[in-house]
Design a protein around this motif. Structure first.
Motif, PDB file in Angstrom:
ATOM      1  N   LEU A 195       0.834  -1.207   0.000  1.00 19.36           N
ATOM      2  CA  LEU A 195       0.000   0.000   0.000  1.00 19.36           C
ATOM      3  C   LEU A 195       0.873   1.264   0.000  1.00 19.36           C
ATOM      4  N   PHE A 196       1.966   1.208   0.752  1.00 22.19           N
ATOM      5  CA  PHE A 196       2.889   2.350   0.801  1.00 22.19           C
ATOM      6  C   PHE A 196       3.417   2.666  -0.608  1.00 22.19           C
ATOM      7  N   HIS A 197       3.868   1.608  -1.331  1.00 20.12           N
ATOM      8  CA  HIS A 197       4.416   1.829  -2.687  1.00 20.12           C
ATOM      9  C   HIS A 197       3.316   2.346  -3.627  1.00 20.12           C
ATOM     10  N   ARG A 198       2.101   1.798  -3.474  1.00 19.50           N
ATOM     11  CA  ARG A 198       1.009   2.259  -4.356  1.00 19.50           C
ATOM     12  C   ARG A 198       0.704   3.735  -4.106  1.00 19.50           C
ATOM     13  N   THR A 199       0.764   4.144  -2.830  1.00 18.73           N
ATOM     14  CA  THR A 199       0.470   5.553  -2.515  1.00 18.73           C
ATOM     15  C   THR A 199       1.557   6.460  -3.097  1.00 18.73           C
ATOM     16  N   ALA A 200       2.823   6.050  -2.945  1.00 18.92           N
ATOM     17  CA  ALA A 200       3.921   6.871  -3.483  1.00 18.92           C
ATOM     18  C   ALA A 200       3.756   7.026  -4.991  1.00 18.92           C
ATOM     19  N   GLN A 201       3.343   5.932  -5.638  1.00 19.40           N
ATOM     20  CA  GLN A 201       3.163   5.974  -7.100  1.00 19.40           C
ATOM     21  C   GLN A 201       1.999   6.902  -7.468  1.00 19.40           C
ATOM     22  N   ALA A 202       0.898   6.786  -6.710  1.00 15.67           N
ATOM     23  CA  ALA A 202      -0.265   7.631  -7.002  1.00 15.67           C
ATOM     24  C   ALA A 202       0.083   9.109  -6.829  1.00 15.67           C
ATOM     25  N   LEU A 203       0.930   9.404  -5.840  1.00 13.05           N
ATOM     26  CA  LEU A 203       1.296  10.811  -5.586  1.00 13.05           C
ATOM     27  C   LEU A 203       2.403  11.289  -6.522  1.00 13.05           C
ATOM     28  N   GLY A 204       3.105  10.343  -7.154  1.00 16.47           N
ATOM     29  CA  GLY A 204       4.244  10.723  -8.016  1.00 16.47           C
ATOM     30  C   GLY A 204       5.422  11.187  -7.173  1.00 16.47           C
ATOM     31  N   ALA A 205       5.583  10.585  -5.994  1.00 18.87           N
ATOM     32  CA  ALA A 205       6.647  11.027  -5.085  1.00 18.87           C
ATOM     33  C   ALA A 205       7.821  10.061  -5.113  1.00 18.87           C
ATOM     34  N   THR A 206       8.989  10.554  -4.694  1.00 21.58           N
ATOM     35  CA  THR A 206      10.177   9.709  -4.565  1.00 21.58           C
ATOM     36  C   THR A 206      10.125   9.049  -3.189  1.00 21.58           C
ATOM     37  N   GLU A 207      10.415   7.755  -3.140  1.00 23.85           N
ATOM     38  CA  GLU A 207      10.307   7.043  -1.861  1.00 23.85           C
ATOM     39  C   GLU A 207      11.549   7.215  -0.996  1.00 23.85           C
ATOM     40  N   GLY A 208      11.326   7.343   0.313  1.00 24.59           N
ATOM     41  CA  GLY A 208      12.411   7.402   1.287  1.00 24.59           C
ATOM     42  C   GLY A 208      12.059   6.487   2.445  1.00 24.59           C
ATOM     43  N   ALA A 209      12.979   6.352   3.422  1.00 21.53           N
ATOM     44  CA  ALA A 209      12.708   5.442   4.540  1.00 21.53           C
ATOM     45  C   ALA A 209      13.512   5.832   5.760  1.00 21.53           C
ATOM     46  N   SER A 210      13.043   5.359   6.913  1.00 15.98           N
ATOM     47  CA  SER A 210      13.830   5.517   8.143  1.00 15.98           C
ATOM     48  C   SER A 210      14.817   4.343   8.202  1.00 15.98           C
ATOM     49  N   ARG A 211      15.732   4.442   9.128  1.00 11.61           N
ATOM     50  CA  ARG A 211      16.757   3.374   9.225  1.00 11.61           C
ATOM     51  C   ARG A 211      16.130   2.046   9.621  1.00 11.61           C
ATOM     52  N   VAL A 212      15.118   2.099  10.477  1.00  6.85           N
ATOM     53  CA  VAL A 212      14.487   0.853  10.911  1.00  6.85           C
ATOM     54  C   VAL A 212      13.867   0.133   9.704  1.00  6.85           C
ATOM     55  N   ALA A 213      13.197   0.903   8.831  1.00  5.53           N
ATOM     56  CA  ALA A 213      12.571   0.297   7.649  1.00  5.53           C
ATOM     57  C   ALA A 213      13.621  -0.322   6.740  1.00  5.53           C
ATOM     58  N   VAL A 214      14.790   0.307   6.692  1.00  8.88           N
ATOM     59  CA  VAL A 214      15.877  -0.227   5.854  1.00  8.88           C
ATOM     60  C   VAL A 214      16.480  -1.464   6.515  1.00  8.88           C
ATOM     61  N   ASP A 215      16.757  -1.353   7.823  1.00  4.10           N
ATOM     62  CA  ASP A 215      17.362  -2.491   8.542  1.00  4.10           C
ATOM     63  C   ASP A 215      16.448  -3.712   8.506  1.00  4.10           C
ATOM     64  N   ASP A 216      15.129  -3.474   8.513  1.00  2.00           N
ATOM     65  CA  ASP A 216      14.191  -4.599   8.479  1.00  2.00           C
ATOM     66  C   ASP A 216      14.014  -5.165   7.071  1.00  2.00           C
ATOM     67  N   GLY A 217      14.672  -4.568   6.096  1.00  2.11           N
ATOM     68  CA  GLY A 217      14.672  -5.104   4.734  1.00  2.11           C
ATOM     69  C   GLY A 217      13.502  -4.670   3.869  1.00  2.11           C
ATOM     70  N   PHE A 218      12.713  -3.674   4.340  1.00  2.00           N
ATOM     71  CA  PHE A 218      11.564  -3.240   3.531  1.00  2.00           C
ATOM     72  C   PHE A 218      11.968  -2.243   2.446  1.00  2.00           C
ATOM     73  N   MET A 219      13.065  -1.561   2.665  1.00  2.00           N
ATOM     74  CA  MET A 219      13.500  -0.558   1.686  1.00  2.00           C
ATOM     75  C   MET A 219      14.997  -0.706   1.449  1.00  2.00           C
ATOM     76  N   ALA A 220      15.446  -0.223   0.256  1.00  2.00           N
ATOM     77  CA  ALA A 220      16.870  -0.338  -0.091  1.00  2.00           C
ATOM     78  C   ALA A 220      17.679   0.661   0.743  1.00  2.00           C
ATOM     79  N   ARG A 221      18.940   0.352   0.969  1.00  2.00           N
ATOM     80  CA  ARG A 221      19.808   1.196   1.795  1.00  2.00           C
ATOM     81  C   ARG A 221      19.925   2.623   1.232  1.00  2.00           C
ATOM     82  N   ASP A 222      19.927   2.744  -0.129  1.00  2.00           N
ATOM     83  CA  ASP A 222      20.104   4.089  -0.698  1.00  2.00           C
ATOM     84  C   ASP A 222      18.862   4.971  -0.509  1.00  2.00           C
ATOM     85  N   ARG A 223      17.802   4.435   0.079  1.00  2.00           N
ATOM     86  CA  ARG A 223      16.582   5.227   0.340  1.00  2.00           C
ATOM     87  C   ARG A 223      16.576   5.794   1.761  1.00  2.00           C
TER      88      ARG A 223
END
Ligand SMILES: Cc1cc2nc3c(=O)[nH]c(=O)nc-3n(C[C@H](O)[C@H](O)[C@H](O)COP(=O)(O)OP(=O)(O)OC[C@H]3O[C@@H](n4cnc5c(N)ncnc54)[C@H](O)[C@@H]3O)c2cc1C
Length: 406
Positions: A297-325
């Protein structure tokens, strides 16, 4: 008027800043306090308000007391009006007006213009085409010149230079200030300098003691030179205007601007995949943290808004987002105009990374978390429900726009 409590970040900032002249006015009225011997003391005269006929009134419904104990961020701060009836000279500013509004870079420039204008000069803002800005007066604009016409819209640097030359002929500003930015100011300033035959001071971050200091040598050195007539200034070149209100009187050109024989054809904006934009350059970032429970749902919302995705460190450490985000002290420091934080608590390391963002929107369950304190707009609630509602709102808006266009 709606009952929604709206925060006024400016009033809150004044209330925190003890050196601000309006600091005292923004403090909550204190009606009771602890005396030196531990007994609570009350000031019975502090309660109530002066009615329209000058008689003191006390509202016993409780509504007024509730409002009075809170710091009233909604109180409109009436700043002193700075007037320049007969300007001895002008300082011209050409703001970028990204998205039709003054950016924080533009506001820094207006602050610098006031440093140079002193008491006798007036700050003249030159704006091209239609704009959506309503705060020219509090940003420090004494005179406002809007150059309208479709010839100035889109990418039209040659035509804009013609417009600036006409302004130069009529107002002979003592200084010209443009943002040294990629949003247009950097290029326009250099073209204008070439047209005037002036040598501009570029990447200026400070103007002091008749000298302007700019970055040079791939940003590793400072270059000081006497204050130039044309200054292309960097972000944070000066404090934005915050203690005065200005007239923003409209002025007009007495001549018509000649049409330039354009060698450039504007083919319009090119669609860019928001995911491909480097985080440090993205204007609109939609960032997810530990509070995101449905990543699809998060990715679908970012796409609908036309936004660039970012993340907190926890989201990255948990493997949901790439490190460069990852956004933050040990990730990327971002400068987005709009930063949406979904389920991010606002740890200091994360807040460091978004310090330069213009507007922060927080979606979180916890109204007391630090991200909500940092945010300009907060939505309290379950992230999944809010994201679904957001997608529905965006789709409804797009469908309506399509219907209107048909
Ligand atoms: C040396 C060092 C460097 C660091 N560098 C970084 C960095 O660069 N970037 C970074 O981000 N962190 C960094 N951190 C980590 C940082 O301290 C925090 O641990 C991290 O930012 C927390 O991430 P979070 O906000 O996503 O998670 P949490 O702190 O767990 O917060 C989750 C938030 O989501 C909310 N929430 C929970 N469920 C929901 C729901 N269903 N709907 C809505 N909201 C919900 C909660 O109220 C909470 O506010 C660093 C730490 C150290 C020690």
């Amino acid at each position: 008027m709606s009952d929604i409590i709206r925060r006024d970040p400016r009033a809150e900032w004044i209330a925190r800043n003890r050196l601000h002249p309006l600091h005292a006015a923004m403090q909550p009225a204190q009606h009771s306090w602890m005396g030196p011997n531990g007994v609570i003391r009350k000031n019975p005269h502090g309660i109530g308000f002066i009615g329209p006929n000058g008689i003191k009134r006390i509202d016993r419904s409780g509504a007024q007391q509730g409002g009075a104990t809170k710091r009233s961020a909604a109180v409109e701060v009436q700043l002193p009006l700075h007037q320049v009836p007969a300007p001895a000279f002008y300082i011209s500013v050409v703001p970028d007006m990204v998205g039709g509004r003054l950016s924080s870079h533009d506001r820094d420039l207006l602050g610098l213009a006031h440093q140079l204008a002193g008491k006798d000069g007036a700050v003249l803002a030159v704006v091209f085409g239609e704009h959506k800005e309503s705060a020219f007066a509090t940003a420090g604009v004494d005179r406002l010149l809007v150059l309208e016409g479709e010839e100035f819209s889109g990418y039209a640097p040659e035509q804009r230079v013609q417009g600036l030359r006409a302004v130069d002929n009529q107002f002979s500003p003592r200084h010209w200030l443009l943002p040294d930015s990629r949003s247009g100011g950097g290029e326009l300033g250099r073209r204008f300098a070439a047209a005037l035959g002036e040598r501009p001071a570029t990447r200026v971050w400070q103007v002091k003691d008749q000298e302007c200091i700019g970055r040079a040598g791939a940003g590793l050195q400072d270059l000081a030179r006497p204050v130039a007539r044309l200054i292309l200034a960097a972000v944070e070149c000066a404090e934005p205007v915050s203690e005065t209100r200005h007239e923003a009187l409209p002025v007009e050109l007495s001549t018509t601007v000649a049409r330039s024989l354009s060698r450039i054809e504007d083919l319009g904006a090119v669609a860019v995949d928001p995911a491909a934009i480097p985080m440090a350059e993205a204007e609109f970032i939609f960032s997810g943290g530990n509070g995101v429970k449905d990543w699809g749902l998060f990715h679908r919302t970012a796409q609908a808004l036309g936004a660039t995705e970012g993340a907190s460190r926890v989201a990255v450490d948990d493997g949901f987002m790439a490190r460069d985000r990852q956004v933050g002290a040990s990730g990327t420091w971002v400068t987005a105009r709009v930063y949406v934080a979904v389920g991010i608590s606002g740890a200091i390391q994360h807040l460091q990374g978004i310090g330069a963002c213009d507007k922060v929107v927080a979606i979180n369950l916890d109204p007391g978390c630090d991200m909500i304190k940092r945010a300009d707009l907060s939505v309290i609630g379950e992230s999944a429900e809010i994201l679904q509602a957001l997608i529905a709102a965006v789709e409804a808006y797009r469908n309506e726009a399509k219907r209107d266009a048909a």
